[in-house]
Design a protein around this motif. Structure first.
Motif, short mmCIF file in Angstrom:
data_model
loop_
_atom_site.label_atom_id
_atom_site.label_comp_id
_atom_site.label_asym_id
_atom_site.label_seq_id
_atom_site.Cartn_x
_atom_site.Cartn_y
_atom_site.Cartn_z
N LYS A 8 -13.33 3.29 6.29
CA LYS A 8 -14.64 2.80 6.72
C LYS A 8 -15.44 2.32 5.52
O LYS A 8 -15.41 2.92 4.45
N GLY A 9 -16.19 1.23 5.75
CA GLY A 9 -17.01 0.68 4.68
C GLY A 9 -16.19 0.09 3.54
O GLY A 9 -16.66 -0.05 2.43
N ASN A 10 -14.92 -0.27 3.84
CA ASN A 10 -13.99 -0.81 2.84
C ASN A 10 -13.78 0.13 1.65
O ASN A 10 -13.43 -0.32 0.55
N LYS A 11 -13.97 1.42 1.88
CA LYS A 11 -13.71 2.40 0.82
C LYS A 11 -12.21 2.70 0.78
O LYS A 11 -11.57 2.86 1.81
N THR A 12 -11.67 2.76 -0.42
CA THR A 12 -10.24 3.05 -0.57
C THR A 12 -10.04 4.50 -1.02
O THR A 12 -10.88 5.07 -1.72
N ARG A 13 -8.93 5.06 -0.59
CA ARG A 13 -8.56 6.41 -1.02
C ARG A 13 -7.04 6.49 -1.09
O ARG A 13 -6.34 5.68 -0.47
N ILE A 14 -6.56 7.42 -1.85
CA ILE A 14 -5.12 7.64 -1.99
C ILE A 14 -4.77 8.94 -1.27
O ILE A 14 -5.37 9.98 -1.54
N VAL A 15 -3.82 8.87 -0.34
CA VAL A 15 -3.42 10.06 0.40
C VAL A 15 -1.90 10.22 0.34
O VAL A 15 -1.16 9.23 0.29
N PRO A 16 -1.42 11.45 0.32
CA PRO A 16 0.03 11.69 0.31
C PRO A 16 0.63 11.55 1.71
O PRO A 16 -0.09 11.62 2.71
N PHE A 17 1.93 11.32 1.76
CA PHE A 17 2.64 11.41 3.04
C PHE A 17 3.93 12.19 2.80
O PHE A 17 4.49 12.19 1.70
N GLY A 18 4.37 12.89 3.84
CA GLY A 18 5.46 13.84 3.70
C GLY A 18 6.85 13.22 3.73
O GLY A 18 7.02 12.02 3.96
N ALA A 19 7.84 14.08 3.53
CA ALA A 19 9.24 13.63 3.49
C ALA A 19 9.69 13.05 4.82
O ALA A 19 10.42 12.05 4.86
N LYS A 20 9.26 13.67 5.92
CA LYS A 20 9.63 13.17 7.25
C LYS A 20 9.04 11.77 7.47
O LYS A 20 9.71 10.88 8.04
N ALA A 21 7.78 11.58 7.06
CA ALA A 21 7.14 10.27 7.21
C ALA A 21 7.82 9.24 6.33
O ALA A 21 8.02 8.09 6.75
N LYS A 22 8.19 9.64 5.11
CA LYS A 22 8.89 8.71 4.21
C LYS A 22 10.20 8.25 4.83
O LYS A 22 10.51 7.05 4.84
N GLU A 23 10.96 9.18 5.36
CA GLU A 23 12.24 8.84 6.00
C GLU A 23 12.04 7.90 7.18
O GLU A 23 12.78 6.93 7.35
N ALA A 24 11.01 8.19 7.99
CA ALA A 24 10.74 7.38 9.18
C ALA A 24 10.34 5.95 8.80
O ALA A 24 10.81 4.97 9.40
N VAL A 25 9.48 5.80 7.79
CA VAL A 25 9.05 4.46 7.38
C VAL A 25 10.22 3.69 6.77
O VAL A 25 10.38 2.49 7.03
N ASP A 70 0.81 -1.22 0.00
CA ASP A 70 0.00 0.00 0.00
C ASP A 70 0.85 1.27 0.00
O ASP A 70 0.31 2.37 -0.12
N VAL A 71 2.17 1.12 0.15
CA VAL A 71 3.06 2.28 0.27
C VAL A 71 3.82 2.48 -1.03
O VAL A 71 4.56 1.61 -1.48
N ASP A 72 3.61 3.65 -1.65
CA ASP A 72 4.34 4.02 -2.87
C ASP A 72 5.37 5.08 -2.49
O ASP A 72 5.05 6.26 -2.35
N PHE A 73 6.63 4.65 -2.32
CA PHE A 73 7.68 5.56 -1.88
C PHE A 73 8.06 6.56 -2.96
O PHE A 73 8.43 7.69 -2.66
N ASN A 74 7.99 6.16 -4.22
CA ASN A 74 8.39 7.05 -5.31
C ASN A 74 7.50 8.29 -5.38
O ASN A 74 7.98 9.41 -5.51
N ARG A 75 6.18 8.07 -5.31
CA ARG A 75 5.24 9.19 -5.40
C ARG A 75 4.79 9.68 -4.03
O ARG A 75 4.02 10.63 -3.93
N GLN A 76 5.26 9.00 -2.97
CA GLN A 76 4.89 9.33 -1.59
C GLN A 76 3.37 9.35 -1.42
O GLN A 76 2.77 10.32 -0.98
N LEU A 77 2.77 8.20 -1.78
CA LEU A 77 1.32 8.02 -1.68
C LEU A 77 1.01 6.73 -0.92
O LEU A 77 1.75 5.75 -1.02
N LEU A 78 -0.09 6.75 -0.18
CA LEU A 78 -0.58 5.58 0.52
C LEU A 78 -1.94 5.19 -0.04
O LEU A 78 -2.78 6.05 -0.30
N ARG A 79 -2.14 3.90 -0.22
CA ARG A 79 -3.45 3.39 -0.58
C ARG A 79 -4.12 2.93 0.72
O ARG A 79 -3.69 1.96 1.33
#
Length: 307
Positions: free
Chosen positions: A179-196, A166-175
């Motif tokens: 709720k209700g098994n709905k999916t969405r794509i959200v960004p994550f920042g540089a600090k979060a990328k480094e930490a993960v 679910d983690v796309d490091f290149n584009r810094q996006l999370l799948r």
């Protein structure tokens, strides 16, 4: 619907349809609990659901308040479940009339969510690592959790169920599956990328080879990290940073929403990132940052200040 058995049979049919519609197991259990309780109440008073009137529903809710001291939000939840069940029963022609259709409870004003200022959040996220190697590894995992909670406004269950794929490091996006098994794509920042990425260097020591379907956050034995474990680790890291705040995952989600809205003013974007289906749910955050509102007013209103 002439008997209690018929009512429970209908409840089972309704829940089966909700399950097919990908309703979450947690929601289905809540529906079953709330509607079953109402059916039992009607059964004790020999009230077939087909003959119910609005006054019977009002009597039931009054009974719940008197005997169980239920809050307004709990009553609203119960009424919502009963209304949806009866709406289905009426539409399926098992009931001639839905007494819950136009029944409304007076809503209490919604409290503002708690908030932690940016400096305090930074104090928690930027605290030094512990001294021992074992604790350092735990900190790298916990820091990645904290960063994602604050960086992307994730719910506790969404962090818990996050998988490697679910983690796309290149584009810094999370799948995200919400709720209700709905999916969405959200960004994550540089600090979060480094930490993960730092955490994933420890990951093989605990789990072995990377598997796309595997959970991102695991225990030292390689098992998926539980919700209560995540809550406890979030609290622990706040305490270790010397912060006098009862920190929990949802509070970091509140901070994300408020800080994003204060700096961007883009309510729709924040709604999308939070995964809110209704904009009114997101609008509560427009009432949080009074200092920001006052500054905007002073700068924008022609009569705000003396020339």
């Amino acid at each position: 619907m002439s008997s209690k058995i018929d009512a429970f049979a209908l409840l089972g049919m309704w829940l089966k349809e909700r399950e097919i519609q990908n309703q979450s197991a947690h929601t289905l259990r809540a529906y079953e609990r709330d509607v079953s309780d109402f059916i039992l109440f009607c059964g004790k008073r020999n009230l077939p659901l087909s003959d119910l009137e609005t006054s019977d529903l009002r009597e039931y809710l009054a009974y719940k308040v008197e005997c169980h001291q239920l809050s307004s939000s709990s009553l609203q939840r119960m009424l919502s479940a009963i209304r949806q069940f009866m709406k289905w029963a009426e539409h399926s022609e098992y009931m001639r009339f839905n007494p819950a259709d136009n029944f409304q409870l007076k809503r209490q004003s919604r409290p503002l969510p708690g908030l932690v200022d940016i400096e305090t959040v930074n104090q928690i996220l930027d605290q030094p690592a512990p001294e021992t190697e074992a604790q350092q590894q735990m900190w790298l995992r916990d820091k990645a959790i904290l960063e994602l909670l604050y960086s992307s406004g994730l719910r506790l269950a969404e962090v818990q169920s996050l998988r490697i794929k679910d983690v796309d490091f290149n584009r810094q996006l999370l799948r995200i599956t919400g709720k209700g098994n709905k999916t969405r794509i959200v960004p994550f920042g540089a600090k979060a990328k480094e930490a993960v990425m730092n955490w994933l260097q420890v990951y093989p020591l605990w789990h072995g080879d990377f598997v796309p379907e595997a959970n991102v956050f695991i225990t030292q034995k390689g098992n998926p990290l539980g919700a209560r474990q995540i809550e406890n680790r979030v609290k622990f890291q706040a305490q270790r940073a010397g912060v006098n705040v009862d920190l929990h995952p949802h509070l970091l989600r509140h901070c994300f929403a408020s800080h994003m809205l204060s700096n961007s003013g883009d309510l729709r974007a924040v709604q999308e990132m939070l995964g809110h289906s209704n904009l009114t749910t997101t609008q509560i955050y427009t009432h949080v940052d009074f200092d920001h509102l006052a500054k905007v007013y002073d700068q924008a209103h022609p009569r705000a200040a003396k020339k």
